[in-house]
Design a protein around this motif. Structure first.
Motif, PDB file in Angstrom:
ATOM      1  N   TYR A  80      -0.706  17.212   4.259  1.00  0.00           N
ATOM      2  CA  TYR A  80      -0.290  16.051   3.473  1.00  0.00           C
ATOM      3  C   TYR A  80      -0.847  14.750   4.053  1.00  0.00           C
ATOM      4  O   TYR A  80      -1.060  14.617   5.259  1.00  0.00           O
ATOM      5  CB  TYR A  80       1.243  15.937   3.430  1.00  0.00           C
ATOM      6  N   HIS A  81      -0.970  13.780   3.166  1.00  0.00           N
ATOM      7  CA  HIS A  81      -1.475  12.460   3.532  1.00  0.00           C
ATOM      8  C   HIS A  81      -0.664  11.844   4.669  1.00  0.00           C
ATOM      9  O   HIS A  81      -1.199  11.267   5.614  1.00  0.00           O
ATOM     10  CB  HIS A  81      -1.416  11.557   2.290  1.00  0.00           C
ATOM     11  N   VAL A  82       0.660  11.988   4.577  1.00  0.00           N
ATOM     12  CA  VAL A  82       1.545  11.340   5.545  1.00  0.00           C
ATOM     13  C   VAL A  82       1.274  11.857   6.966  1.00  0.00           C
ATOM     14  O   VAL A  82       1.434  11.137   7.954  1.00  0.00           O
ATOM     15  CB  VAL A  82       3.007  11.515   5.090  1.00  0.00           C
ATOM     16  N   SER A 134       0.846  -1.202   0.000  1.00  0.00           N
ATOM     17  CA  SER A 134       0.000   0.000   0.000  1.00  0.00           C
ATOM     18  C   SER A 134       0.876   1.244   0.000  1.00  0.00           C
ATOM     19  O   SER A 134       2.072   1.185   0.330  1.00  0.00           O
ATOM     20  CB  SER A 134      -0.912   0.038   1.235  1.00  0.00           C
ATOM     21  N   GLY A 135       0.268   2.359  -0.323  1.00  0.00           N
ATOM     22  CA  GLY A 135       0.982   3.633  -0.294  1.00  0.00           C
ATOM     23  C   GLY A 135       1.332   4.048   1.127  1.00  0.00           C
ATOM     24  O   GLY A 135       2.384   4.642   1.372  1.00  0.00           O
ATOM     25  N   THR A 136       0.446   3.749   2.049  1.00  0.00           N
ATOM     26  CA  THR A 136       0.696   4.094   3.450  1.00  0.00           C
ATOM     27  C   THR A 136       1.934   3.344   3.955  1.00  0.00           C
ATOM     28  O   THR A 136       2.825   3.934   4.587  1.00  0.00           O
ATOM     29  CB  THR A 136      -0.542   3.737   4.302  1.00  0.00           C
ATOM     30  N   GLN A 137       1.996   2.058   3.664  1.00  0.00           N
ATOM     31  CA  GLN A 137       3.168   1.295   4.120  1.00  0.00           C
ATOM     32  C   GLN A 137       4.431   1.756   3.392  1.00  0.00           C
ATOM     33  O   GLN A 137       5.513   1.790   3.966  1.00  0.00           O
ATOM     34  CB  GLN A 137       2.953  -0.209   3.929  1.00  0.00           C
ATOM     35  N   TYR A 163      -3.479  11.344   7.196  1.00  0.00           N
ATOM     36  CA  TYR A 163      -4.288  10.161   6.876  1.00  0.00           C
ATOM     37  C   TYR A 163      -3.523   8.853   7.015  1.00  0.00           C
ATOM     38  O   TYR A 163      -3.904   7.850   6.420  1.00  0.00           O
ATOM     39  CB  TYR A 163      -4.856  10.290   5.456  1.00  0.00           C
ATOM     40  N   GLU A 164      -2.429   8.862   7.754  1.00  0.00           N
ATOM     41  CA  GLU A 164      -1.687   7.609   7.928  1.00  0.00           C
ATOM     42  C   GLU A 164      -1.555   7.255   9.409  1.00  0.00           C
ATOM     43  O   GLU A 164      -0.639   6.547   9.826  1.00  0.00           O
ATOM     44  CB  GLU A 164      -0.336   7.692   7.182  1.00  0.00           C
ATOM     45  N   ALA A 165      -2.529   7.782  10.198  1.00  0.00           N
ATOM     46  CA  ALA A 165      -2.688   7.412  11.599  1.00  0.00           C
ATOM     47  C   ALA A 165      -1.385   7.560  12.398  1.00  0.00           C
ATOM     48  O   ALA A 165      -1.146   6.816  13.340  1.00  0.00           O
ATOM     49  CB  ALA A 165      -3.234   5.986  11.712  1.00  0.00           C
ATOM     50  N   LEU A 222       9.473  11.858  -1.727  1.00  0.00           N
ATOM     51  CA  LEU A 222       8.249  12.348  -2.369  1.00  0.00           C
ATOM     52  C   LEU A 222       7.142  11.320  -2.203  1.00  0.00           C
ATOM     53  O   LEU A 222       7.289  10.166  -2.621  1.00  0.00           O
ATOM     54  CB  LEU A 222       8.478  12.594  -3.862  1.00  0.00           C
ATOM     55  N   ASP A 223       6.030  11.745  -1.590  1.00  0.00           N
ATOM     56  CA  ASP A 223       4.817  10.947  -1.635  1.00  0.00           C
ATOM     57  C   ASP A 223       4.177  11.236  -2.988  1.00  0.00           C
ATOM     58  O   ASP A 223       3.449  12.216  -3.149  1.00  0.00           O
ATOM     59  CB  ASP A 223       3.891  11.325  -0.467  1.00  0.00           C
ATOM     60  N   GLY A 224       4.508  10.381  -3.937  1.00  0.00           N
ATOM     61  CA  GLY A 224       3.984  10.535  -5.298  1.00  0.00           C
ATOM     62  C   GLY A 224       2.889   9.522  -5.554  1.00  0.00           C
ATOM     63  O   GLY A 224       2.937   8.797  -6.549  1.00  0.00           O
ATOM     64  N   ALA A 225       1.930   9.469  -4.652  1.00  0.00           N
ATOM     65  CA  ALA A 225       0.806   8.542  -4.844  1.00  0.00           C
ATOM     66  C   ALA A 225       0.239   8.719  -6.257  1.00  0.00           C
ATOM     67  O   ALA A 225      -0.058   7.742  -6.942  1.00  0.00           O
ATOM     68  CB  ALA A 225      -0.270   8.798  -3.796  1.00  0.00           C
ATOM     69  N   ARG A 226       0.121   9.975  -6.680  1.00  0.00           N
ATOM     70  CA  ARG A 226      -0.368  10.288  -8.031  1.00  0.00           C
ATOM     71  C   ARG A 226       0.757  10.906  -8.864  1.00  0.00           C
ATOM     72  O   ARG A 226       0.563  11.888  -9.583  1.00  0.00           O
ATOM     73  CB  ARG A 226      -1.584  11.202  -7.947  1.00  0.00           C
ATOM     74  N   PHE A 227       1.931  10.308  -8.763  1.00  0.00           N
ATOM     75  CA  PHE A 227       3.133  10.778  -9.475  1.00  0.00           C
ATOM     76  C   PHE A 227       2.880  10.910 -10.984  1.00  0.00           C
ATOM     77  O   PHE A 227       3.262  11.895 -11.612  1.00  0.00           O
ATOM     78  CB  PHE A 227       4.248   9.757  -9.222  1.00  0.00           C
ATOM     79  N   LEU A 259       7.707  15.700   0.733  1.00  0.00           N
ATOM     80  CA  LEU A 259       6.747  16.483  -0.053  1.00  0.00           C
ATOM     81  C   LEU A 259       5.710  15.551  -0.680  1.00  0.00           C
ATOM     82  O   LEU A 259       5.875  14.327  -0.665  1.00  0.00           O
ATOM     83  CB  LEU A 259       7.471  17.273  -1.145  1.00  0.00           C
ATOM     84  N   GLU A 260       4.664  16.132  -1.247  1.00  0.00           N
ATOM     85  CA  GLU A 260       3.590  15.348  -1.873  1.00  0.00           C
ATOM     86  C   GLU A 260       3.234  15.986  -3.223  1.00  0.00           C
ATOM     87  O   GLU A 260       3.063  17.200  -3.297  1.00  0.00           O
ATOM     88  CB  GLU A 260       2.374  15.356  -0.942  1.00  0.00           C
ATOM     89  N   ASN A 261       3.139  15.153  -4.264  1.00  0.00           N
ATOM     90  CA  ASN A 261       2.842  15.674  -5.602  1.00  0.00           C
ATOM     91  C   ASN A 261       2.192  14.560  -6.420  1.00  0.00           C
ATOM     92  O   ASN A 261       2.827  13.514  -6.586  1.00  0.00           O
ATOM     93  CB  ASN A 261       4.149  16.141  -6.270  1.00  0.00           C
ATOM     94  N   SER A 313      -2.559   1.733  -7.388  1.00  0.00           N
ATOM     95  CA  SER A 313      -3.953   1.372  -7.119  1.00  0.00           C
ATOM     96  C   SER A 313      -4.911   2.551  -7.222  1.00  0.00           C
ATOM     97  O   SER A 313      -6.073   2.429  -6.857  1.00  0.00           O
ATOM     98  CB  SER A 313      -4.050   0.761  -5.723  1.00  0.00           C
ATOM     99  N   LYS A 314      -4.422   3.679  -7.703  1.00  0.00           N
ATOM    100  CA  LYS A 314      -5.332   4.831  -7.869  1.00  0.00           C
ATOM    101  C   LYS A 314      -5.661   4.962  -9.350  1.00  0.00           C
ATOM    102  O   LYS A 314      -6.208   4.037  -9.928  1.00  0.00           O
ATOM    103  CB  LYS A 314      -4.688   6.053  -7.248  1.00  0.00           C
ATOM    104  N   GLY A 315      -5.290   6.088  -9.961  1.00  0.00           N
ATOM    105  CA  GLY A 315      -5.646   6.286 -11.368  1.00  0.00           C
ATOM    106  C   GLY A 315      -5.075   5.241 -12.302  1.00  0.00           C
ATOM    107  O   GLY A 315      -5.575   5.058 -13.410  1.00  0.00           O
TER     108      GLY A 315
HETATM  109  C1  LIG Z   1      -3.769   7.238  -1.339  1.00  0.00           C
HETATM  110  C2  LIG Z   1      -2.618   8.023  -0.886  1.00  0.00           C
HETATM  111  C3  LIG Z   1      -1.621   7.440  -0.089  1.00  0.00           C
HETATM  112  C4  LIG Z   1      -1.731   6.053   0.504  1.00  0.00           C
HETATM  113  O1  LIG Z   1      -2.043   5.039  -0.327  1.00  0.00           O
HETATM  114  P1  LIG Z   1      -2.834   3.732   0.208  1.00  0.00           P
HETATM  115  O2  LIG Z   1      -2.488   2.736  -0.817  1.00  0.00           O
HETATM  116  O3  LIG Z   1      -4.275   4.119   0.238  1.00  0.00           O
HETATM  117  O4  LIG Z   1      -2.311   3.373   1.554  1.00  0.00           O
HETATM  118  C5  LIG Z   1      -0.542   8.219   0.249  1.00  0.00           C
HETATM  119  N1  LIG Z   1      -0.449   9.489  -0.155  1.00  0.00           N
HETATM  120  C6  LIG Z   1      -1.379  10.094  -0.918  1.00  0.00           C
HETATM  121  C7  LIG Z   1      -1.189  11.505  -1.345  1.00  0.00           C
HETATM  122  C8  LIG Z   1      -2.498   9.382  -1.305  1.00  0.00           C
HETATM  123  O5  LIG Z   1      -3.434   9.976  -2.043  1.00  0.00           O
END
Ligand SMILES: *Cc1c(COP(=O)(O)O)cnc(C)c1O
Length: 350
Positions: A98-100, A73-76, A103-105, A181-186, A151-153, A212-214
């Motif tokens: 930021y997510h980190v 997962s992105g969180t891990q 939203y990552e508890a 970089l938290d590039g969840a949507r890199f 950072l997040e982008n 697992s997103k877009g």
């Molecule tokens: C979704 C997301 C995450 C975490 O991804 P998961 O797979 O849901 O744990 C991390 N950072 C950002 C910016 C996100 O949108």
């Protein structure tokens, strides 16, 4: 209110026509499922899964780094990255929104003894060099050790250009800090900025990218970086229980996404722009569009009424009141978007 409050689709709803809650709701398409079913696999904890190895090599190559690690997962992935850079009593300088941080508890603090120093973003959704400089602690036993900038982008869909990123990372480098970089949507970011993957990755030591997103894979993220950091990350992934066995079934979905989905992200951005323009034109409220996301502050304050009106027409939005985040993704086609626009239009006219 939280983005993730009441995310579930309204009760009694069968599979919706148009699910705008998030790009995480994408389901693997037939081609992706076929790729998963036929994936060559092995035990990835032994390093024996050829499909995982292929995905890791491919992502490392694309982002211009030496190594990569498939993550559940992105969180891990973010947590493992922070653990690879930092020890107990170290600090990550990041942003409040930021997510980190939100939203990552607080996993970095809970599980790794890492402090998060969370700064406010400026009006352009970025940290400023001055704010980061002021937050970096001097070497003093009273302070945590400022070790990593995160950072997040994209952030809430907003893509930040390299000329804004570079000066902020430079401040961290002057202090001897790492950069993640938290590039969840890199890939949404590089599509919007017109960059190659290695260009956006270059300022950072580690980059986490969600599949697992877009990109439409059912599971997985990839953490990319140099050999040492990824070797440390592999150990931390094991500690956290993220060492997977025949993970090639999942990595195959990621490879399929790199071959077939990445190039469709601009279509999601174009649909977001079209959706935003339509909402604006019908007077639905105040509208902003960022990459694949549309933010609507509806004229009608009755969010519950809007949500159930849409749900009756098979259009699902998330539960947060105020500014509503509407997310475009590959399971929203032009036709289903038209039906969603009609559903909003009926509400505006009601
Ligand atoms: C979704 C997301 C995450 C975490 O991804 P998961 O797979 O849901 O744990 C991390 N950072 C950002 C910016 C996100 O949108």
């Amino acid at each position: 209110m939280s983005l993730y409050t009441n995310m579930s689709s309204p009760e009694g709803q069968n599979r919706p026509l148009c699910d705008l809650r998030s790009d995480t709701v994408t389901r693997p398409c037939a081609g992706m499922r076929a790729a998963m079913a036929s994936a060559e696999v092995g035990d990835d904890v032994y390093g024996d899964d050829p499909t995982v190895v292929r995905l890791e090599a491919r992502m490392a190559g694309q982002l211009g780094k030496a190594a990569a690690l498939f993550m559940p997962s992105g969180t891990q992935s973010n947590l493992v990255a922070m653990m690879a850079h930092c020890g107990r009593g170290d600090e990550v300088i990041t942003a409040d929104a930021y997510h980190v941080n939100r939203y990552e508890a607080a996993g970095a603090s809970v599980l790794a003894g890492i402090a998060l120093c969370a700064l406010p973003l400026n009006g352009r959704a970025m940290l400023t060099p001055d704010a980061v400089r002021a937050a970096i602690k001097e070497d003093d036993p009273h302070h945590p050790v400022s070790r990593l900038l995160c950072l997040e982008n994209t952030h809430y869909g907003a893509a930040t250009a390299l000329d804004e990123i570079a000066p902020v990372v430079a401040v961290a480098r002057e202090a001897g800090m790492g950069a993640h970089l938290d590039g969840a949507r890199f890939f949404n970011a590089i599509a919007a900025l017109g960059l190659a993957p290695d260009e956006l990755a270059a300022p950072f030591d580690t980059i986490s990218v969600c599949l697992s997103k877009g990109l439409g894979a059912p599971v997985g993220s990839v953490l990319v970086g140099d050999r040492d950091l990824i070797a440390r990350a592999r150990r931390h992934r094991k500690i956290l229980g993220g060492g997977l066995r025949q993970a090639g079934v999942l990595a195959a979905a990621g490879l399929y996404a790199l071959d077939h989905t990445v190039q469709t992200l601009p279509d999601d951005h174009a649909r977001a722009a079209r959706f935003g323009a339509a909402l604006q034109a019908m007077g639905a409220g105040v509208v902003r569009v960022c990459t694949n996301m549309v933010f609507l502050t509806p004229t009608s304050r009755d969010h519950g009424a809007l949500r159930s009106h849409l749900a009756d027409r098979g259009v699902v939005i998330s539960g947060q009141a105020g500014e509503i985040r509407l997310v475009l993704h590959r399971d929203v086609t032009d036709d289903t978007l038209d039906q969603a626009i009609d559903a909003f239009h009926d509400f505006a006219g009601a």
